[in-house]
Design an enzyme around this catalytic site. Sequence first.
Site, PDB file in Angstrom:
ATOM      1  N   LYS A   1      20.410   0.811  26.272  1.00 19.76           N
ATOM      2  CA  LYS A   1      20.437   0.067  25.012  1.00 19.76           C
ATOM      3  C   LYS A   1      20.576   1.008  23.831  1.00 19.76           C
ATOM      4  O   LYS A   1      21.019   0.620  22.771  1.00 19.76           O
ATOM      5  CB  LYS A   1      19.119  -0.697  24.827  1.00 19.76           C
ATOM      6  CG  LYS A   1      19.005  -1.939  25.656  1.00 19.76           C
ATOM      7  CD  LYS A   1      17.674  -2.613  25.383  1.00 19.76           C
ATOM      8  CE  LYS A   1      16.960  -2.814  26.691  1.00 19.76           C
ATOM      9  NZ  LYS A   1      15.751  -3.589  26.638  1.00 19.76           N
ATOM     10  N   ARG A   2      20.126   2.234  24.029  1.00 14.71           N
ATOM     11  CA  ARG A   2      20.132   3.172  22.914  1.00 14.71           C
ATOM     12  C   ARG A   2      21.483   3.875  22.731  1.00 14.71           C
ATOM     13  O   ARG A   2      21.724   4.496  21.716  1.00 14.71           O
ATOM     14  CB  ARG A   2      19.010   4.197  23.081  1.00 14.71           C
ATOM     15  CG  ARG A   2      17.650   3.633  22.711  1.00 14.71           C
ATOM     16  CD  ARG A   2      16.513   4.519  23.163  1.00 14.71           C
ATOM     17  NE  ARG A   2      16.427   4.590  24.608  1.00 14.71           N
ATOM     18  CZ  ARG A   2      15.876   3.633  25.377  1.00 14.71           C
ATOM     19  NH1 ARG A   2      15.342   2.577  24.815  1.00 14.71           N
ATOM     20  NH2 ARG A   2      15.849   3.751  26.691  1.00 14.71           N
TER      21      ARG A   2
END
Length: 494
Positions: free
Chosen positions: A262-263
């Site tokens: 997600k990062r």
Amino acid sequence: MAETGAVRVRFCPSPTGNPHVGMVRTALFNWAYARHTGGTFVFRIEDTDSARDSEESYQALLGALRWLGLNWDEGPEVGGPYGPYRQSERLDVYADVASRLIDGGQAYRCYCSQEELEERRERARQEGRTPGYDGACRDLSAAQARGFESAGREPVIRFRMPDRDFTWDDLVRGPITFAKEHVPDYVLVRANGEPLYTLVNPVDDALMRITHVLRGEDLLSSTPRQIALYEALHAIGVSDGTTPRFGHLPYVMGEGNRKLSKRDPESSLQMYRDEGYLPEALLNYLALLGWSMGDDEEFFGIAAMAAAFTLDRVSPNPARFDLKKCRAINGDWIRALPVGQITERIIPFLVDAHVIADPPTQEQREVLAQAVPLVQERMETLTQAVGMLAFLLVPQERFALDPADADAVLVPESIPSLSAAIESLSALDDWTTETIQDALRAALIDGLGLKPKVAYAPVRVAITGRRVSPPLFESMAILGRAICIARLEAASRR
Ligand code: GLU
Ligand code: ZN
């Protein structure tokens, strides 16, 4: 397969953080399966974790599906027979199911403290046993429970796993078995009464009559627990007796052969919106992450995808996320759409960059109608249109040369070219792409004996501000004579 026949799938994200491409892939596959089967696509918000969930993120999720065009049949803002579809509005349902599970003996109160659990887990590890809940509170007597209560202990509610292995026929990966020692009793409700994902997700899948669960491989290990809980829900009459079929979609790998996180910046859906990806293109690309159309066809819209979407072509193998390819597909989509549509989609980017008015003036619209066809072939993202088109649209006083390109090209030796260009263009009767091209060729190539590349470079930088630009003569035709002469004169005075 569900007895009722009608397929019901769900997309059920938690509203934490920003929507990411992994989520979108899951939503897309569920949507496509619902559309392919004439089934129902349920959108549910799993917002029972008040510490992590946010309204902003909830709105972003709705906005994401709307932007993508993944319309849902039941869910927030749409309603449906099994609502509400936000779990935070269903807490009484979960409390009721939890107490029925306790009454039925499928769940029990567990008074163990974190420290005790950790200590026993550690001991199990040292003794070479599988660490996991050891069942200490499974069969407490009423007196024992009262003792814990009066000592001020607050219990969690734990699910009593049946004493057997769990097997299911995964829609993507075939038969999968979890041995019972790997699926210990697990917590359904926190000591503070907050129900956990482990409870609310299967309860709602049961109550919302979900027939197929298509979700990421990262959730594989929760499946045996959920199947067991399903059986308990059948026993207490919460479900209609069907357990959904499960299909686990392959991991999406990012750079360096690790899971896309997600990062990672390329995970963020917002990044694609900001950079001017078309939703059609992003979905087209994400469809390829674990599914194939057959015939190696890689360019298709989601309607075509839905028509062809069968689960036998979902692959269990990890898919590699390739931003370059995603970008190339975006370029394909930009070229494939009618120029009018691309123009409408470019306009917000030009407005944001203050290149045109909001809404665009009639004059700006006329320029766009002529200019967009010149750049449509060359763009991979819509934001690129800003740099490519600004020189055609900004008022003359805001026109600026790219400093590096100007320094490289508008040197003293370029003055004769600029002067010859001004002279020949001033004498033109007609101002069209062809007459401009003929005049400049006559003046610079025939007249000054320059090679085309050398001849036109100063004119290009003077007019467009850059060494790389949309077609020069067409651009000059759009700009009109007065502006072209003014820019050539300004460049020769530098
Ligand atoms: N809310 C869960 C998640 O976001 C849903 C998982 C599932 O599809 O079962 O991961
Ligand atoms: Zn316990």
